[in-house]
Design an enzyme around this catalytic site. Structure first.
Site, PDB file in Angstrom:
ATOM      1  CG  HIS A  24       0.144  -1.785  -5.117  1.00 42.92           C
ATOM      2  ND1 HIS A  24      -0.699  -0.845  -4.684  1.00 42.92           N
ATOM      3  CD2 HIS A  24      -0.450  -2.499  -6.370  1.00 42.92           C
ATOM      4  CE1 HIS A  24      -1.737  -0.967  -5.443  1.00 42.92           C
ATOM      5  NE2 HIS A  24      -1.710  -1.640  -6.421  1.00 42.92           N
ATOM      6  CG  ASN A  79      -6.102   0.173  -5.622  1.00 46.32           C
ATOM      7  OD1 ASN A  79      -5.193  -0.091  -5.173  1.00 46.32           O
ATOM      8  ND2 ASN A  79      -6.541  -0.005  -6.942  1.00 46.32           N
TER       9      ASN A  79
HETATM   10 FE1  HDD Z   1      -3.249  -6.109  -6.941  1.00 44.14          FE
HETATM   11  C1  HDD Z   1      -0.330  -5.915  -4.893  1.00 44.14           C
HETATM   12  C2  HDD Z   1      -4.754  -3.615  -5.099  1.00 44.14           C
HETATM   13  C3  HDD Z   1      -5.812  -6.218  -9.111  1.00 44.14           C
HETATM   14  C4  HDD Z   1      -1.871  -8.695  -8.593  1.00 44.14           C
HETATM   15  N1  HDD Z   1      -2.697  -4.898  -5.386  1.00 44.14           N
HETATM   16  C5  HDD Z   1      -1.643  -5.031  -4.691  1.00 44.14           C
HETATM   17  C6  HDD Z   1      -1.657  -4.202  -3.523  1.00 44.14           C
HETATM   18  C7  HDD Z   1      -2.857  -3.324  -3.650  1.00 44.14           C
HETATM   19  C8  HDD Z   1      -3.395  -4.056  -4.598  1.00 44.14           C
HETATM   20  C9  HDD Z   1      -3.144  -2.355  -2.800  1.00 44.14           C
HETATM   21  C10 HDD Z   1      -0.308  -3.823  -2.699  1.00 44.14           C
HETATM   22  C11 HDD Z   1      -0.518  -4.815  -1.312  1.00 44.14           C
HETATM   23  C12 HDD Z   1       0.439  -4.517  -0.325  1.00 44.14           C
HETATM   24  O1  HDD Z   1       0.663  -3.473   0.188  1.00 44.14           O
HETATM   25  O2  HDD Z   1       1.338  -5.310  -0.321  1.00 44.14           O
HETATM   26  N2  HDD Z   1      -5.076  -4.826  -7.212  1.00 44.14           N
HETATM   27  C13 HDD Z   1      -5.274  -4.146  -6.217  1.00 44.14           C
HETATM   28  C14 HDD Z   1      -6.796  -3.878  -6.744  1.00 44.14           C
HETATM   29  C15 HDD Z   1      -7.224  -4.502  -7.675  1.00 44.14           C
HETATM   30  C16 HDD Z   1      -6.135  -5.239  -8.085  1.00 44.14           C
HETATM   31  C17 HDD Z   1      -7.544  -2.812  -5.984  1.00 44.14           C
HETATM   32  C18 HDD Z   1      -8.262  -4.317  -8.413  1.00 44.14           C
HETATM   33  C19 HDD Z   1      -9.533  -4.443  -7.905  1.00 44.14           C
HETATM   34  N3  HDD Z   1      -3.814  -7.249  -8.582  1.00 44.14           N
HETATM   35  C20 HDD Z   1      -4.865  -6.867  -9.260  1.00 44.14           C
HETATM   36  C21 HDD Z   1      -4.827  -8.142 -10.293  1.00 44.14           C
HETATM   37  C22 HDD Z   1      -3.923  -8.907 -10.266  1.00 44.14           C
HETATM   38  C23 HDD Z   1      -3.084  -8.359  -8.849  1.00 44.14           C
HETATM   39  C24 HDD Z   1      -5.996  -8.267 -11.069  1.00 44.14           C
HETATM   40  C25 HDD Z   1      -3.249 -10.005 -10.876  1.00 44.14           C
HETATM   41  C26 HDD Z   1      -4.203 -10.919 -11.634  1.00 44.14           C
HETATM   42  N4  HDD Z   1      -1.705  -7.112  -6.794  1.00 44.14           N
HETATM   43  C27 HDD Z   1      -1.111  -8.125  -7.536  1.00 44.14           C
HETATM   44  C28 HDD Z   1       0.144  -8.833  -7.121  1.00 44.14           C
HETATM   45  C29 HDD Z   1       0.603  -7.747  -5.948  1.00 44.14           C
HETATM   46  C30 HDD Z   1      -0.507  -6.914  -5.996  1.00 44.14           C
HETATM   47  C31 HDD Z   1       1.058  -9.093  -8.174  1.00 44.14           C
HETATM   48  C32 HDD Z   1       1.923  -7.245  -6.016  1.00 44.14           C
HETATM   49  C33 HDD Z   1       2.665  -7.551  -4.517  1.00 44.14           C
HETATM   50  C34 HDD Z   1       1.539  -8.554  -4.013  1.00 44.14           C
HETATM   51  O3  HDD Z   1       0.546  -8.751  -4.915  1.00 44.14           O
HETATM   52  O4  HDD Z   1       1.662  -8.986  -2.631  1.00 44.14           O
HETATM   53  O5  HDD Z   1      -0.031 -10.077  -6.693  1.00 44.14           O
END
Ligand code: HDD
Length: 715
Positions: free
Chosen positions: A93, A166
């Site tokens: 993202h 999402n």
């Molecule tokens: Fe995630 C970012 C949505 C599963 C680890 N995720 C991130 C963002 C969104 C989502 C919208 C951007 C947030 C922003 O605007 O700063 N992610 C989801 C959804 C998931 C999902 C809807 C399933 C239901 N994500 C998911 C899993 C993991 C992560 C299973 C790790 C085990 N996601 C992350 C992250 C991020 C992220 C690596 C990258 C930047 C952040 O978190 O702040 O930690």
């Protein structure tokens, strides 16, 4: 005792007057502003007035430039600051855009939750929202085929509540431990760093086949949901299963829904591909412009509640994030509205530094045992450590609006200055005693857990094809055709036959017709038998047509749609002005396109009209619709390849096209439409072409606009 953060927030609040006062978050952020309009002179970072933007101190004579001197601390500061401007982009993202807004509740959900934000209908809760694509880097394009992030921070009176969702209600995986794999497979391949912001490559589809629980989500991503027309026209989902607990301590499971009042709309793939090059910032500009023009995007907020007693009633596990809760089983109850109404002032400090975390909940809202959510609760906090540092909660955009009181101390870039002797608990002065439930303390739901410690899920997690079939069956024929084309495109970009042959086989678990159509296009052996028979069930709430304005019982609207009005010297000014005024009055955004951005003179003479763009400066793909007034200019326009292409391309993308007077002929020729009947107010509904002999009769214009609003693709 009051913390420094509390002090600062208070002082800032006092400084902001009038309507701003009601929005505590705006007030809190305001105090950090550096306003260039203050007329202040240039200074160093440490406040010393700086005499130059331009010249590094050097040993120079009148006629010869000499070496630069290391002693120039002002120059060193400037270059050094620049050298360290970048922070790591989000690991997923990375590309996103944000805006401020408000959340209002119009129906209390106190029967299921005690959360103030979901029960107090008199509150206006400030929010910050960030939309994103998943796979691309920060500089990638907006209109790629991808899932869109839909993350909201509610600055509630009881602390921050983040929904990190999402635009698609399901996820690729069931267990957070697989997240690095699904993302590695989707991101550019490790040896070549190709492709950027695309799922159309071997590794992505290899993973999808080898990992059948992803099937449901890739079907959604390949549908039109993967290429939204606007961030303002997408649904949002919390995706994971959360819980709500009411004042009586009764717990329910919940899914969060956001439905745009403008309806759900998508681009067509050809548009998305072209816009990627023509205007990579298409979505962020669209959001910014709508907010600047006061056309605030709105979403209805809904909850889908499952009482604990019904948890085991379904053929899927309600804790499995690869499954939707079909609305015929558990209806959505709409109780509030989210509105975005203020653009950010600075991208980096606000949109880039905002940090969401699924673990941020407020009393009355809880987690469930959804294994994806449990892992996310760790990952979001953790990732901010490398992106923003350990004190990321102190960055203005991330601060809550209620007081922060605890014994957490120090660490890099700590800003809050906490007065007093005590940094531990218990302490003899009882500083920061824990909050009881009656004082608003967050109480974890006392759940009895009897289980074996094992690496496994409940049996229902193993079924992966019923819901992808339900999704496919529930789509309209147009959506099915688009999905088939999208899969065919993606697999065409895979050059390893193992990958596309396998995927053609996988599609036999959804629909034999689909599998055969994709196999034929991509060169896989044509399957002859469905591996998993299709159950032929459908349900409302999956096709995006179910979220059109009509389905929401709202009249069709042309509001916020962009209409290109094409003119050249000799255009009919009366028709131009009449249609432009009517479009603006209906809330549409008309944009004039002409041969140059210099006055274009109408047949009636005068000063003329200065277009917003010239023919080569914009393209039909960037607009929802096109209108050409009549007049002598038609003979010029007919000879302009770009204009003829514009109309033809808009027609090919099923856009509403309007023409009056002589311009009707141009549209007819450009679109090569046989058998069109041209009389005042005719509309060929199936084509979305609206024509009128002229705008002399106000009735015919009104009728034409009404029909334009009703034209199929606006649905
Ligand atoms: Fe995630 C970012 C949505 C599963 C680890 N995720 C991130 C963002 C969104 C989502 C919208 C951007 C947030 C922003 O605007 O700063 N992610 C989801 C959804 C998931 C999902 C809807 C399933 C239901 N994500 C998911 C899993 C993991 C992560 C299973 C790790 C085990 N996601 C992350 C992250 C991020 C992220 C690596 C990258 C930047 C952040 O978190 O702040 O930690």
């Amino acid at each position: 005792m009051q913390s420094a953060i509390g002090d600062i927030a208070h002082k800032a609040e006092v400084a902001i007057s009038g309507a701003m006062e009601s929005n505590k978050k705006i007030a809190e952020i305001k105090h950090d502003y550096r306003n260039p309009k203050d007329g202040a002179l240039l200074t160093s970072d440490f406040g010393v007035k700086n005499p130059t933007h331009d010249n590094w101190l050097s040993a120079t004579t009148e006629d010869r430039k000499g070496p630069a001197l290391l002693e120039d601390n002002l120059a060193r500061e400037k270059v050094m600051k620049f050298d360290h401007e970048r922070i790591p982009e989000r690991v997923v993202h990375a590309r996103g855009v944000g805006a401020f807004g408000t959340f209002k509740l119009y129906e209390s959900a106190e029967d299921v939750t005690s959360a103030g934000v979901l029960t107090d209908t008199s509150r206006t809760t400030p929010v910050f929202m960030r939309f994103s694509t998943v796979l691309g880097s920060r500089g990638s394009s907006d209109t790629v085929r991808d899932v869109r992030g839909f993350a909201i921070k509610f600055y509630t009176d009881e602390g921050n509540w983040d929904i990190v969702g999402n635009d698609i209600p399901v996820f690729f995986i069931q267990d957070a431990i697989k997240f690095p794999d699904v993302i590695h497979a989707g991101k550019p391949e490790p040896d070549t760093e190709i492709p950027q912001a695309q799922s159309a490559h071997n590794n992505f589809w290899d993973f999808q086949f080898l990992h059948s629980e992803s099937t449901h989500m890739f079907m959604w991503a390949m549908s039109d949901r993967g290429i939204p027309r606007s961030l303002r026209m997408m649904q949002g989902f919390g995706v994971n299963t959360f819980t709500l607990v009411n004042a009586q301590g009764v717990r329910s499971f919940v899914k969060f829904h956001f439905t745009p009042t403008l309806g759900v709309h998508s681009l067509v793939w050809d548009e998305a591909l072209k816009i990627s090059g023509q205007d990579p910032d298409f979505h962020r500009k669209d959001l910014y412009n709508a907010i600047e023009k006061g056309a605030y995007p709105k979403w209805k907020f809904g909850i889908q509640v499952c009482p604990e007693s019904k948890q085991d009633d379904f053929d899927f596990d309600i804790l499995d994030a690869t499954k939707v809760w079909p609305e015929d089983l558990l209806p959505v109850r709409y109780i509030g509205e989210l509105e975005l109404n203020r653009n950010v002032d600075e991208f980096f400090t606000q949109t880039e530094q905002v940090a969401f975390c699924t673990a941020h909940l407020v009393p009355g809202i809880g987690f469930s045992d959804d294994p994806l959510l449990q892992g996310r609760n760790f990952s979001y906090f953790d990732t901010q450590l490398s992106r923003l540092g350990v004190n990321w909660q102190e960055i203005p955009i991330n601060r809550p609006v209620c007081p922060v009181m605890n014994h957490h101390r120090d660490g890099q870039k700590r800003h809050a200055i906490q007065k007093g002797k005590f940094n531990y608990w218990p302490n003899r002065a009882s500083v920061f005693p824990p909050a009881k439930a009656s004082e608003g303390g967050y109480i974890d739901f006392p759940e009895k857990v009897v289980a074996m410690k094992k690496r496994m899920h409940s049996a229902k997690f193993s079924e992966h094809f019923k819901q992808p079939q339900l999704f496919y069956n529930s789509l309209s024929d147009i959506e099915k055709a688009h999905l088939t084309a999208a899969l065919s495109f993606e697999l065409d970009h895979c050059d390893d036959p193992i990958v596309y042959n396998n995927m053609a086989q996988r599609l036999c678990d959804i629909s034999l017709d689909l599998a055969q159509a994709v196999a034929e296009k991509t060169g896989a052996p044509k399957p002859t038998k469905a591996t998993t028979p299709n159950h032929n069930r459908k349900v409302k709430g999956l096709s995006q047509f179910d979220f059109s304005r009509e389905a929401q019982r709202l009249p069709p609207t042309i509001a916020t749609r962009t209409v290109a009005i094409i003119i050249a010297d000799g255009f009919n000014l009366v028709e131009y002005e009449a249609v432009k005024t009517a479009l603006s009055a209906a809330g549409a955004f008309p944009v004039t396109i002409g041969p140059r951005r210099q006055p274009v003179i109408p047949s009636s003479g005068g000063k003329g009209v200065t277009p917003d763009h010239h023919f080569e400066g914009a393209r039909s793909t960037l607009f929802d619709s096109v209108y050409i007034p009549g007049g002598e200019h038609v003979s010029t326009l007919q000879k302009q390849g770009r204009v003829v292409h514009w109309v033809r391309e808009a027609f090919g993308h099923c856009k509403a096209i309007g023409a009056t007077g002589d311009a009707v002929k141009l549209v007819q020729t450009a679109c090569n439409i046989d058998g069109m009947v041209y009389s005042t107010g005719d509309v060929l509904d199936s084509y979305g072409v609206v024509t009128a002999a002229g705008v002399g009769k106000p009735e015919s214009l009104k009728e034409g606009l009404k029909m334009m609003k009703g034209a199929k693709h606006f649905l």
